[in-house]
Design an enzyme around this catalytic site. Structure first.
Site, PDB file in Angstrom:
ATOM      1  N   ARG A  30      -2.187   3.090  16.214  1.00 32.43           N
ATOM      2  CA  ARG A  30      -3.513   2.779  15.661  1.00 32.43           C
ATOM      3  C   ARG A  30      -4.560   2.566  16.753  1.00 32.43           C
ATOM      4  O   ARG A  30      -5.750   2.788  16.532  1.00 32.43           O
ATOM      5  CB  ARG A  30      -3.429   1.533  14.773  1.00 32.43           C
ATOM      6  CG  ARG A  30      -2.550   1.697  13.541  1.00 32.43           C
ATOM      7  CD  ARG A  30      -3.146   2.662  12.545  1.00 32.43           C
ATOM      8  NE  ARG A  30      -2.310   2.767  11.349  1.00 32.43           N
ATOM      9  CZ  ARG A  30      -1.490   3.778  11.087  1.00 32.43           C
ATOM     10  NH1 ARG A  30      -1.404   4.784  11.948  1.00 32.43           N
ATOM     11  NH2 ARG A  30      -0.774   3.807   9.986  1.00 32.43           N
ATOM     12  N   CYS A  82       0.889  -1.164   0.000  1.00 32.48           N
ATOM     13  CA  CYS A  82       0.000   0.000   0.000  1.00 32.48           C
ATOM     14  C   CYS A  82       0.924   1.210   0.000  1.00 32.48           C
ATOM     15  O   CYS A  82       1.745   1.348  -0.900  1.00 32.48           O
ATOM     16  CB  CYS A  82      -0.971  -0.028   1.166  1.00 32.48           C
ATOM     17  SG  CYS A  82      -0.267  -0.474   2.777  1.00 32.48           S
ATOM     18  N   TRP A 126       2.203  -1.455   6.117  1.00 34.83           N
ATOM     19  CA  TRP A 126       1.989  -2.071   7.435  1.00 34.83           C
ATOM     20  C   TRP A 126       0.525  -2.048   7.886  1.00 34.83           C
ATOM     21  O   TRP A 126       0.221  -2.429   9.004  1.00 34.83           O
ATOM     22  CB  TRP A 126       2.871  -1.419   8.496  1.00 34.83           C
ATOM     23  CG  TRP A 126       2.806   0.097   8.582  1.00 34.83           C
ATOM     24  CD1 TRP A 126       1.689   0.874   8.565  1.00 34.83           C
ATOM     25  CD2 TRP A 126       3.918   0.984   8.712  1.00 34.83           C
ATOM     26  NE1 TRP A 126       2.025   2.194   8.679  1.00 34.83           N
ATOM     27  CE2 TRP A 126       3.396   2.298   8.777  1.00 34.83           C
ATOM     28  CE3 TRP A 126       5.300   0.808   8.807  1.00 34.83           C
ATOM     29  CZ2 TRP A 126       4.205   3.427   8.913  1.00 34.83           C
ATOM     30  CZ3 TRP A 126       6.102   1.930   8.939  1.00 34.83           C
ATOM     31  CH2 TRP A 126       5.560   3.217   8.994  1.00 34.83           C
ATOM     32  N   LYS A 155       1.611  -0.471  13.412  1.00 35.63           N
ATOM     33  CA  LYS A 155       1.753   0.493  14.512  1.00 35.63           C
ATOM     34  C   LYS A 155       0.607   0.329  15.511  1.00 35.63           C
ATOM     35  O   LYS A 155      -0.313   1.142  15.578  1.00 35.63           O
ATOM     36  CB  LYS A 155       1.805   1.905  13.942  1.00 35.63           C
ATOM     37  CG  LYS A 155       2.943   2.096  12.938  1.00 35.63           C
ATOM     38  CD  LYS A 155       2.875   3.447  12.240  1.00 35.63           C
ATOM     39  CE  LYS A 155       3.253   4.569  13.174  1.00 35.63           C
ATOM     40  NZ  LYS A 155       3.380   5.865  12.450  1.00 35.63           N
TER      41      LYS A 155
END
Length: 584
Positions: A451, A405, A409, A447
């Site tokens: 997140r 992306c 991740w 993360k």
């Protein structure tokens, strides 16, 4: 003691498409039977909170947990009709009990039975507000409203004369005002003992199991990222094509966002096709090229078949990234084709789940189904599952894949993990799932801390992956060794602070903070309670490859997550509801 065996199915033998007893109906029947049994207690090895008579708080505490605040004679609304209605409640059911705030959670213990009516990790608390003035003469109107993560809302009524509401409000407000760095250190996981010598992540052994690094596999282990010299968000051990040198990987890292070079995620034994992951290339507006990167991508084809690049972003987003130095691969330069999966970014997914949380705490509102459709939750689940299914089909046909992306991740972690769930029966075991999540999420730079926080970078990406997995479990109920209870545990572990598994942003941070040495892993807990999360209908030989049905009528709302707190008060724990924890 009583033992009950109940078999329920979706379609009976010899019946048509509409025959048989629906799964949910079977569940309701089982719960109805159990509700008539004099159930009591539980296995201490299987339950965290034991239901024992008397308000002896120590019986409910976990090792290392301490009581910080106790408030006697407060009230909490309940939803079960068998509890007495307090006088003057206006017909609303309120349970009288004791509120205890510990170093880990908020517990409300009913006076009538001495059982915890609810317990919620304090790290999940989002807000606390006062409702009602102290001079009111109406009962059950002098309240605190507590809002938690995971679609949870609690009301607690206090005596206006004893100052107890102020004590609780001040304590919780001070907790919410704690700086993030200090709050992180106060997580309950650091007050517990780590299981000695427990290792949950061995990438070298897993790549051997897949067949990638054995003789003839075409892949090798490299230590080019030792001490995170190359990339802080990748593990120290990487798997790359045999024909690629460490120097070429180092050069390639300068052309990939955050130095996240293409590395192996999954190797298909039968077709020898590979699925690799990376971040976006740094092509920019001028369409820059890097020879080492082009060679690494070409080398992903150890079976000499083509390499298909799957960019998980919408194409317009990938084009926009060129303004910031990013972009995507030029098909002519890489001699391949690029497919855009059109999965939106973390900000869109955060909005989707916020809308869903609003619906979850208001299940009785009008136009509910229309509002559910407006969240676009099911559309995104279908899109992610369809992308994983496309990748699985490529690998089955011998086509190699490079997934990315922007940073590689978030969406990338979702799709590479789901693809392996579709193709690899080992990933559908409890141990296999733990290895998969550790390799593709924890040690590949998702993360978790960011997140799961409250900043503009927060987003329920891992929760969405669990939601997609839940869809697979409902469509293939015998293909997985684990039940939705394990998915719910993982969802709770994102913000409960009980385990150290999901509290860091990178493998380097895990090492630098010594989380593995100072806190228990969620997998320690799962290993200690295997019966709680094991699917009794699991058949390891029932399915080889899974094909998800992404049609609208085949996807369902994850009720165990979104609606476990709905109705009456936000939360209620009842022994009759602990069906999944029984030993069969």
């Amino acid at each position: 003691k009583a033992t009950v065996s109940v078999l329920y199915w979706q379609k009976g033998e010899g019946e048509g498409e509409g025959g048989g007893l629906p799964f949910n109906s079977g569940t309701q029947m089982l719960r109805s039977i159990l509700s008539k049994l004099p159930l009591s207690g539980g296995d201490p090895q299987e339950m965290d909170v034991l239901s024992k008579g008397g308000d002896d708080t120590e019986k409910y505490l976990l090792p290392g947990e301490r009581v910080d605040l106790t408030v006697m004679e407060c009230y909490c609304p309940v939803r079960h009709p068998h509890l007495a209605v307090e006088e003057g409640s206006g017909g609303r059911e309120w349970a009288k009990g004791t509120l205890r705030i510990t170093s880990y959670r908020i517990i409300f213990i009913r006076e009538t039975e001495g059982d915890p009516m609810f317990e919620i990790p304090i790290m999940k608390l989002l807000s606390v507000s006062k409702v009602g003035a102290s001079h009111t003469d109406k009962p059950f109107t002098y309240l605190l409203h507590l809002t938690f993560r995971d679609c949870c809302f609690v009301k607690i009524a206090y005596n206006p004369q004893d100052g107890s509401r102020r004590k609780v409000h001040d304590y919780l407000t001070a907790f919410l005002d704690t700086p993030p760095e200090e709050l992180w250190k106060k997580m309950f996981c650091f007050a517990q003992k780590r299981v000695p010598n427990a290792v949950w992540f061995d990438p070298e052994r897993d790549f051997v199991r897949q067949g990638a690094t054995v003789k003839g596999g075409g892949w090798r282990i490299t230590n080019v990222n030792k001490n995170f010299a190359l990339c802080s968000s990748y593990p120290e051990v990487l798997c790359i094509p045999e024909e690629v040198t460490d120097d070429e990987i180092t050069e390639c890292a300068t052309f990939r966002m955050k130095a996240r070079v293409p590395v192996l995620s999954y190797y298909h034994k039968r077709t020898r096709a590979s699925m690799s992951r990376s971040s976006q290339p740094l092509t920019g507006l001028l369409g820059k090229r890097e020879g080492s990167d082009e060679k690494v991508v070409a080398s992903l084809s150890v079976n000499k078949n083509r390499v298909e690049i799957v960019d998980l972003r919408p194409r317009c987003n990938a084009e926009a990234q060129k303004l910031q130095g990013g972009g995507y691969e030029d098909e002519s330069a890489y001699s391949t084709s690029v497919t855009f999966a059109n999965i939106d970014n973390i900000h869109t997914m955060r909005d989707v789940y916020k809308k869903m949380e609003t619906l979850a705490v208001s299940p009785g509102v009008g136009r509910w189904l229309t509002m559910l459709d407006d969240t676009k939750l099911m559309s995104y689940l279908a899109l992610i599952l369809s992308t994983a299914s496309l990748c699985a089909t490529h690998l089955e046909n011998g086509v190699n894949i490079l997934l990315h992306c922007s940073d590689g991740w978030d969406r990338t972690a979702q799709v590479v993990t789901l693809t392996q769930l579709l193709l690899d029966p080992y990933a559908r075991t409890i141990q296999g799932l733990s290895h998969l999540i550790e390799r593709e999420w924890v040690h590949s730079g998702h993360k978790f801390k960011t997140r799961s926080g409250t900043s503009s970078e927060s987003s329920p990406i891992f929760l969405q992956f669990l939601d997609c997995t839940y869809q697979l479990l409902t469509q293939y109920p015998t293909a997985f060794e684990y039940t939705p209870d394990l998915l719910l545990l993982l969802a709770d572990s994102l913000s409960s602070g009980r385990f150290g598994t999901f509290i860091c942003d990178s493998p380097k941070e895990i090492r630098d903070t010594r989380v593995l040495e100072t806190s228990p892993s969620v997998w320690d807990h799962v290993k200690a309670h295997p019966g709680r999360y094991r699917n009794i209908w699991y058949d390891p030989k029932a399915h080889d490859t899974l094909v998800p049905d992404t049609r609208p009528h085949s996807l369902v709302v994850w009720r165990e997550y979104f609606f476990r707190y709905s109705g009456g008060n936000a939360v209620h724990v009842d022994k009759r509801a602990l069906v999944s924890n029984m030993k069969w």
